[in-house]
Design a protein around this motif. Sequence first.
Motif, PDB file in Angstrom:
ATOM      1  N   THR A 178       8.670  12.935  -1.008  1.00 53.34           N
ATOM      2  CA  THR A 178       8.005  12.748  -1.959  1.00 53.34           C
ATOM      3  C   THR A 178       8.034  11.246  -2.687  1.00 53.34           C
ATOM      4  O   THR A 178       8.834  10.481  -1.839  1.00 53.34           O
ATOM      5  CB  THR A 178       8.361  13.764  -3.271  1.00 53.34           C
ATOM      6  N   ASP A 179       7.344  10.899  -3.632  1.00 48.98           N
ATOM      7  CA  ASP A 179       7.336   9.535  -3.756  1.00 48.98           C
ATOM      8  C   ASP A 179       8.799   8.696  -4.303  1.00 48.98           C
ATOM      9  O   ASP A 179       9.493   9.480  -4.822  1.00 48.98           O
ATOM     10  CB  ASP A 179       6.358   9.276  -5.246  1.00 48.98           C
ATOM     11  N   ASN A 180       8.924   7.634  -3.680  1.00 47.62           N
ATOM     12  CA  ASN A 180      10.189   6.841  -3.823  1.00 47.62           C
ATOM     13  C   ASN A 180      10.138   5.538  -3.717  1.00 47.62           C
ATOM     14  O   ASN A 180       8.882   5.182  -2.947  1.00 47.62           O
ATOM     15  CB  ASN A 180      11.331   7.442  -2.842  1.00 47.62           C
ATOM     16  N   GLY A 239       3.536   2.976   2.572  1.00 45.25           N
ATOM     17  CA  GLY A 239       4.884   3.339   2.307  1.00 45.25           C
ATOM     18  C   GLY A 239       5.341   4.707   2.656  1.00 45.25           C
ATOM     19  O   GLY A 239       6.328   4.905   3.396  1.00 45.25           O
ATOM     20  N   HIS A 240       4.364   5.570   2.542  1.00 48.70           N
ATOM     21  CA  HIS A 240       4.812   6.831   2.996  1.00 48.70           C
ATOM     22  C   HIS A 240       4.924   6.996   4.526  1.00 48.70           C
ATOM     23  O   HIS A 240       5.881   7.478   4.989  1.00 48.70           O
ATOM     24  CB  HIS A 240       3.565   7.972   2.667  1.00 48.70           C
ATOM     25  N   ILE A 241       4.315   6.286   5.369  1.00 46.73           N
ATOM     26  CA  ILE A 241       4.258   6.095   6.748  1.00 46.73           C
ATOM     27  C   ILE A 241       5.607   5.559   6.973  1.00 46.73           C
ATOM     28  O   ILE A 241       6.502   5.937   7.993  1.00 46.73           O
ATOM     29  CB  ILE A 241       3.198   5.197   7.537  1.00 46.73           C
ATOM     30  N   ASN A 292       0.777  -1.032  -0.087  1.00 48.66           N
ATOM     31  CA  ASN A 292       0.084  -0.156   0.132  1.00 48.66           C
ATOM     32  C   ASN A 292       0.766   1.142   0.026  1.00 48.66           C
ATOM     33  O   ASN A 292       1.737   1.482   0.970  1.00 48.66           O
ATOM     34  CB  ASN A 292      -0.921   0.167   1.285  1.00 48.66           C
ATOM     35  N   HIS A 293       0.636   2.018  -0.912  1.00 48.57           N
ATOM     36  CA  HIS A 293       1.533   3.291  -1.019  1.00 48.57           C
ATOM     37  C   HIS A 293       1.462   4.266   0.193  1.00 48.57           C
ATOM     38  O   HIS A 293       2.501   4.600   0.889  1.00 48.57           O
ATOM     39  CB  HIS A 293       0.854   4.026  -2.430  1.00 48.57           C
ATOM     40  N   MET A 294       0.211   4.292   0.669  1.00 46.39           N
ATOM     41  CA  MET A 294       0.223   5.357   2.126  1.00 46.39           C
ATOM     42  C   MET A 294       0.876   4.442   3.062  1.00 46.39           C
ATOM     43  O   MET A 294       1.801   5.276   4.072  1.00 46.39           O
ATOM     44  CB  MET A 294      -1.290   5.663   2.418  1.00 46.39           C
ATOM     45  N   VAL A 326       0.479  13.465   4.470  1.00 45.76           N
ATOM     46  CA  VAL A 326       0.059  14.422   3.659  1.00 45.76           C
ATOM     47  C   VAL A 326       0.623  14.488   2.264  1.00 45.76           C
ATOM     48  O   VAL A 326       1.772  14.922   1.899  1.00 45.76           O
ATOM     49  CB  VAL A 326       0.248  16.135   4.210  1.00 45.76           C
ATOM     50  N   SER A 327      -0.156  13.844   1.421  1.00 45.16           N
ATOM     51  CA  SER A 327       0.418  13.882  -0.118  1.00 45.16           C
ATOM     52  C   SER A 327      -0.374  14.392  -0.967  1.00 45.16           C
ATOM     53  O   SER A 327      -1.261  15.215  -0.783  1.00 45.16           O
ATOM     54  CB  SER A 327       0.406  12.436  -0.414  1.00 45.16           C
ATOM     55  N   GLY A 328      -0.029  14.379  -2.260  1.00 50.01           N
ATOM     56  CA  GLY A 328      -0.880  14.995  -3.482  1.00 50.01           C
ATOM     57  C   GLY A 328      -2.367  14.353  -3.554  1.00 50.01           C
ATOM     58  O   GLY A 328      -3.161  15.051  -3.690  1.00 50.01           O
TER      59      GLY A 328
HETATM   60 ZN    ZN Z   1       2.868   9.462  -2.807  1.00 44.99          ZN
END
Ligand code: ZN
Length: 331
Positions: free
Chosen positions: A299-301, A114-116, A110-112, A134-136
């Motif tokens: 940002t996304d990585n 991932g952000h966490i 899950n991308h979110m 807080v993403s796009g």
């Molecule tokens: Zn993202």
Amino acid sequence: MIVLGIESSCDETAAAIVEDGRHIRSNIISSQIDIHKKYGGVVPEVASRKHIEMISPVVEEALEVANIDISQVDLIAATRGPGLIGSLLVGLSYGKALAFANNIDFVGVNHMEGHISANYLDTDLKPPFLSLVVSGGHTYLVHVKDYLSFEVIGRTRDDAAGEAYDKIARTMGLGYPGGPKIDNLAKLGQPTIDLPRVMLKEDHYDFSFSGLKTAVLNYINSQEMKGNEIVKEDLARSFQDAVLDVLVGKTMRLAKELNVKTIAVSGGVSANDGLRKRFEVLEAEENIKAYFPSKILSTDNAAMIGAAGYYQYKRQGVSDFSIKAVANLGL
Ligand code: ZN
Ligand code: KG4
């Protein structure tokens, strides 16, 4: 354990080698910003075509920089959602195929999450903590109780924070992506314009940014009708203050309610210097510790996907090769 992370949910094609979910060995990001800025935003069809072109060289470079042969990879972790469906399919299918062909374990991430997990990379952060993501595309307040135990307490009811930045920047003629441009202008301006702090005082932890966007548009229109010049620096600062007051205000209120002292902020908007400064001040004034990823990990990585994939694999094992990409996957 060597994890190859793959990310292609929006306009970055990315691959990374992460060791034990924590240490970055390589982190390659091919951004499509220069292509999409001509159109003022991401064009999905163009994005997926570019991912197809870039996925193979980006993965090869991630292995090369880390000095790792594919036979040494223990796990492949690829983003399965949320995101643009055509873009997600490229990285997810590539990851599955590479894992299948080389007999490597595979997880869809899950991308979110991932952000966490970006805040785990090269830090000592451990659950429990409060996460402001807080993403796009998303705004979440999440109580992270354990590595895979999330309670979403607040979310946006309309626009995400990053989306609000991008829309206002477009109206102000600043180009795409708007976040960094408004952030830089805001440093030069004063908060002279009165804008609403939407839902700040309400008795819940959800967010709404579309009313603020309308207020900014009304301000611009009324100034233009009166023939007044708009001071872009002041407008950027006033808008940014309105966003940050709500994000920081609600996060701190929830931290107190949960009695959590550790706050981890992530997602593209966590690159914002104004937001970082606010939490620096709060760390000094209140008894809290705030984690922010480095800007490249905000940002996304794919390093964050490698980190999230590692903890998912440790607790839940592999994903089935039949898992699908899900554009609106929730947390
Ligand atoms: Zn993202
Ligand atoms: O997490 P991300 O890379 O992609 C998504 O998953 O959506 O976030 C991209 C968002 C964009 O809306 C961009 O304008 C915003 O993050 N952003 C910023 C800053 N840098 C990127 N917003 C505010 N201030 C920044 N410095």
